[in-house]
Scaffold this motif. Structure first.
Motif, PDB file in Angstrom:
ATOM      1  N   TYR B  32       0.886  -1.157   0.000  1.00 41.67           N
ATOM      2  CA  TYR B  32       0.000   0.000   0.000  1.00 41.67           C
ATOM      3  C   TYR B  32       0.929   1.213   0.000  1.00 41.67           C
ATOM      4  O   TYR B  32       1.715   1.381   0.932  1.00 41.67           O
ATOM      5  CB  TYR B  32      -0.895  -0.008   1.227  1.00 41.67           C
ATOM      6  CG  TYR B  32      -1.787  -1.224   1.279  1.00 41.67           C
ATOM      7  CD1 TYR B  32      -1.413  -2.359   1.997  1.00 41.67           C
ATOM      8  CD2 TYR B  32      -2.993  -1.256   0.587  1.00 41.67           C
ATOM      9  CE1 TYR B  32      -2.220  -3.485   2.030  1.00 41.67           C
ATOM     10  CE2 TYR B  32      -3.806  -2.377   0.625  1.00 41.67           C
ATOM     11  CZ  TYR B  32      -3.410  -3.488   1.345  1.00 41.67           C
ATOM     12  OH  TYR B  32      -4.209  -4.610   1.369  1.00 41.67           O
ATOM     13  N   PHE B  34       2.024   5.360  -0.693  1.00 39.04           N
ATOM     14  CA  PHE B  34       1.553   6.725  -0.472  1.00 39.04           C
ATOM     15  C   PHE B  34       2.653   7.716  -0.845  1.00 39.04           C
ATOM     16  O   PHE B  34       3.842   7.429  -0.718  1.00 39.04           O
ATOM     17  CB  PHE B  34       1.208   6.950   1.007  1.00 39.04           C
ATOM     18  CG  PHE B  34       0.235   5.957   1.589  1.00 39.04           C
ATOM     19  CD1 PHE B  34       0.675   4.725   2.045  1.00 39.04           C
ATOM     20  CD2 PHE B  34      -1.104   6.275   1.701  1.00 39.04           C
ATOM     21  CE1 PHE B  34      -0.214   3.802   2.592  1.00 39.04           C
ATOM     22  CE2 PHE B  34      -1.999   5.364   2.251  1.00 39.04           C
ATOM     23  CZ  PHE B  34      -1.556   4.137   2.702  1.00 39.04           C
ATOM     24  N   TYR B  36       3.328  11.700   0.396  1.00 34.34           N
ATOM     25  CA  TYR B  36       2.927  12.831   1.237  1.00 34.34           C
ATOM     26  C   TYR B  36       3.831  14.020   0.917  1.00 34.34           C
ATOM     27  O   TYR B  36       4.989  13.850   0.532  1.00 34.34           O
ATOM     28  CB  TYR B  36       3.096  12.498   2.728  1.00 34.34           C
ATOM     29  CG  TYR B  36       2.013  11.621   3.314  1.00 34.34           C
ATOM     30  CD1 TYR B  36       2.084  10.233   3.231  1.00 34.34           C
ATOM     31  CD2 TYR B  36       0.923  12.182   3.970  1.00 34.34           C
ATOM     32  CE1 TYR B  36       1.097   9.431   3.798  1.00 34.34           C
ATOM     33  CE2 TYR B  36      -0.075  11.382   4.532  1.00 34.34           C
ATOM     34  CZ  TYR B  36       0.033  10.020   4.439  1.00 34.34           C
ATOM     35  OH  TYR B  36      -0.957   9.227   4.989  1.00 34.34           O
ATOM     36  N   LEU B  46      -1.496  14.233   2.380  1.00 31.55           N
ATOM     37  CA  LEU B  46      -1.502  13.141   1.416  1.00 31.55           C
ATOM     38  C   LEU B  46      -1.707  13.685   0.009  1.00 31.55           C
ATOM     39  O   LEU B  46      -2.648  14.431  -0.255  1.00 31.55           O
ATOM     40  CB  LEU B  46      -2.615  12.158   1.749  1.00 31.55           C
ATOM     41  CG  LEU B  46      -2.710  10.945   0.820  1.00 31.55           C
ATOM     42  CD1 LEU B  46      -1.546   9.990   1.068  1.00 31.55           C
ATOM     43  CD2 LEU B  46      -4.033  10.210   1.019  1.00 31.55           C
ATOM     44  N   LYS B  49      -2.439   7.907  -3.272  1.00 29.98           N
ATOM     45  CA  LYS B  49      -2.207   6.591  -2.696  1.00 29.98           C
ATOM     46  C   LYS B  49      -2.501   5.518  -3.738  1.00 29.98           C
ATOM     47  O   LYS B  49      -3.294   5.724  -4.662  1.00 29.98           O
ATOM     48  CB  LYS B  49      -3.106   6.383  -1.471  1.00 29.98           C
ATOM     49  CG  LYS B  49      -4.591   6.491  -1.792  1.00 29.98           C
ATOM     50  CD  LYS B  49      -5.439   6.582  -0.539  1.00 29.98           C
ATOM     51  CE  LYS B  49      -6.907   6.764  -0.909  1.00 29.98           C
ATOM     52  NZ  LYS B  49      -7.765   7.070   0.238  1.00 29.98           N
ATOM     53  N   PHE B  51      -3.541   1.416  -3.755  1.00 31.64           N
ATOM     54  CA  PHE B  51      -3.866   0.195  -3.023  1.00 31.64           C
ATOM     55  C   PHE B  51      -3.973  -0.994  -3.968  1.00 31.64           C
ATOM     56  O   PHE B  51      -3.479  -2.088  -3.681  1.00 31.64           O
ATOM     57  CB  PHE B  51      -5.191   0.354  -2.257  1.00 31.64           C
ATOM     58  CG  PHE B  51      -5.128   1.364  -1.148  1.00 31.64           C
ATOM     59  CD1 PHE B  51      -6.276   2.009  -0.718  1.00 31.64           C
ATOM     60  CD2 PHE B  51      -3.937   1.675  -0.517  1.00 31.64           C
ATOM     61  CE1 PHE B  51      -6.224   2.942   0.311  1.00 31.64           C
ATOM     62  CE2 PHE B  51      -3.877   2.600   0.504  1.00 31.64           C
ATOM     63  CZ  PHE B  51      -5.036   3.238   0.920  1.00 31.64           C
ATOM     64  N   GLY B  97       0.001  -5.304   8.764  1.00 32.39           N
ATOM     65  CA  GLY B  97      -1.241  -5.997   9.076  1.00 32.39           C
ATOM     66  C   GLY B  97      -1.913  -5.396  10.285  1.00 32.39           C
ATOM     67  O   GLY B  97      -2.266  -4.217  10.318  1.00 32.39           O
ATOM     68  N   TYR B 100      -0.389  -2.107  12.055  1.00 34.16           N
ATOM     69  CA  TYR B 100      -0.187  -1.294  10.860  1.00 34.16           C
ATOM     70  C   TYR B 100       0.598  -0.028  11.164  1.00 34.16           C
ATOM     71  O   TYR B 100       0.384   0.636  12.163  1.00 34.16           O
ATOM     72  CB  TYR B 100      -1.545  -0.916  10.285  1.00 34.16           C
ATOM     73  CG  TYR B 100      -1.475  -0.067   9.049  1.00 34.16           C
ATOM     74  CD1 TYR B 100      -1.849   1.273   9.086  1.00 34.16           C
ATOM     75  CD2 TYR B 100      -1.011  -0.596   7.860  1.00 34.16           C
ATOM     76  CE1 TYR B 100      -1.782   2.052   7.947  1.00 34.16           C
ATOM     77  CE2 TYR B 100      -0.947   0.174   6.718  1.00 34.16           C
ATOM     78  CZ  TYR B 100      -1.336   1.501   6.770  1.00 34.16           C
ATOM     79  OH  TYR B 100      -1.264   2.269   5.646  1.00 34.16           O
ATOM     80  N   LYS B 101       1.516   0.317  10.251  1.00 35.23           N
ATOM     81  CA  LYS B 101       2.273   1.553  10.371  1.00 35.23           C
ATOM     82  C   LYS B 101       2.717   1.970   8.978  1.00 35.23           C
ATOM     83  O   LYS B 101       2.721   1.169   8.038  1.00 35.23           O
ATOM     84  CB  LYS B 101       3.501   1.350  11.257  1.00 35.23           C
ATOM     85  CG  LYS B 101       4.485   0.334  10.705  1.00 35.23           C
ATOM     86  CD  LYS B 101       5.593   0.044  11.691  1.00 35.23           C
ATOM     87  CE  LYS B 101       6.520  -1.039  11.156  1.00 35.23           C
ATOM     88  NZ  LYS B 101       7.551  -1.436  12.139  1.00 35.23           N
ATOM     89  N   LEU B 102       3.100   3.223   8.872  1.00 32.34           N
ATOM     90  CA  LEU B 102       3.699   3.721   7.644  1.00 32.34           C
ATOM     91  C   LEU B 102       5.217   3.703   7.798  1.00 32.34           C
ATOM     92  O   LEU B 102       5.754   4.133   8.816  1.00 32.34           O
ATOM     93  CB  LEU B 102       3.242   5.154   7.369  1.00 32.34           C
ATOM     94  CG  LEU B 102       1.791   5.340   6.920  1.00 32.34           C
ATOM     95  CD1 LEU B 102       1.445   6.816   6.852  1.00 32.34           C
ATOM     96  CD2 LEU B 102       1.550   4.680   5.581  1.00 32.34           C
ATOM     97  N   PHE B 104       8.400   5.284   6.087  1.00 27.45           N
ATOM     98  CA  PHE B 104       8.693   6.403   5.208  1.00 27.45           C
ATOM     99  C   PHE B 104      10.075   6.290   4.589  1.00 27.45           C
ATOM    100  O   PHE B 104      11.016   5.762   5.191  1.00 27.45           O
ATOM    101  CB  PHE B 104       8.633   7.719   5.984  1.00 27.45           C
ATOM    102  CG  PHE B 104       7.228   8.177   6.301  1.00 27.45           C
ATOM    103  CD1 PHE B 104       6.606   7.781   7.472  1.00 27.45           C
ATOM    104  CD2 PHE B 104       6.546   8.994   5.421  1.00 27.45           C
ATOM    105  CE1 PHE B 104       5.315   8.202   7.763  1.00 27.45           C
ATOM    106  CE2 PHE B 104       5.257   9.427   5.707  1.00 27.45           C
ATOM    107  CZ  PHE B 104       4.648   9.029   6.873  1.00 27.45           C
TER     108      PHE B 104
END
Lengths: 113, 114
Positions: B32, B34, B36, B46, B49, B51, B97, B100-102, B104
């Motif tokens: 996933y 993104f 920013y 944002l 994105k 998906f 999962g 969940y985290k981003l 960077f």
């Protein structure tokens, strides 16, 4: 209305002090996060909470203690501040799950002198 | 381990010129992805994105990005840059999962010449 709001925006304090940063989101999201951005602009997750439950604690010193009184709030308390804690701290929120975007606050610039 | 690489620390373009910011990711499952943008003294906004589905995604402010699985890339493009686009751009991958985290990338600073 600001979606994710943090206070204060700037925080200057001396080494050894204890300080808190507050975060509130009005998006109805289940999950909230704290990210740290260092002087080189690198962003790294510190904590995440889902419905007030701690999900992620990413090897952060235990001087940092998040608290989530309800799912719209996630505060960050820092004890015994050190020079190396100087950074910009961002709060964020999202719906639960990987296919969702995170909304970020404006950041809190913490300077420890 | 999951990671995101933005190989360009700084990019300078002239106003009106086209722009491409590079992003490569390492992630075992379907990523996933993104982009920013962070303007000076501001939070992250944002841009777009990805998906699933169409690999060319459109975002705000005239930005688009193309997901290329074979190259593990998600490069950001804009056909004509405006001075107000000067900012820091971050690519991120959503991972973990239930935890969940981003994750960077290190960011790319865009400078725009008048």
């Amino acid at each position: 209305d600001t979606a994710v709001s943090q206070t204060p925006k700037y925080l200057v304090t001396q080494m050894g002090n204890d300080k808190s940063i507050k975060c509130e989101q009005n998006l109805g999201h289940d999950t909230m996060y704290w990210y740290k951005q260092d002087s080189k602009k690198f962003l790294k997750i510190m904590f995440s909470y889902n419905n007030k439950e701690l999900i992620i604690n990413e090897t952060v010193p235990n001087r940092f203690s998040p608290k989530s009184p309800d799912k719209a709030h996630l505060n960050l308390h820092i004890n015994s501040l050190e020079l190396g804690d100087s950074a910009v701290y961002f709060c964020a929120s999202s719906l639960q799950g990987p296919d969702t975007e995170a909304f970020f606050g404006q950041g809190t610039r913490l300077t420890v002198v | 381990a999951q990671s995101v690489t933005q190989p360009d620390i700084h990019i300078t373009v002239s106003e009106g010129a086209s722009l491409e910011l590079r992003c490569n990711y390492s992630y075992g499952a379907t990523p996933y992805l993104f982009w920013y943008v962070q303007s000076p003294g501001q939070g992250l906004q944002l841009l777009l994105k990805y998906f699933s589905g169409d690999t060319l995604v459109q975002g705000i402010k005239g930005f688009e990005a193309e997901f290329k699985r074979s190259q593990s890339s998600f490069n950001l493009r804009k056909p004509s840059v405006h001075w107000s686009d000067a900012a820091e751009y971050f690519c991120a991958v959503g991972a973990g999962g239930s935890s969940y985290k981003l994750i960077f990338g290190s960011g790319t600073r865009l400078l725009v010449r008048p």
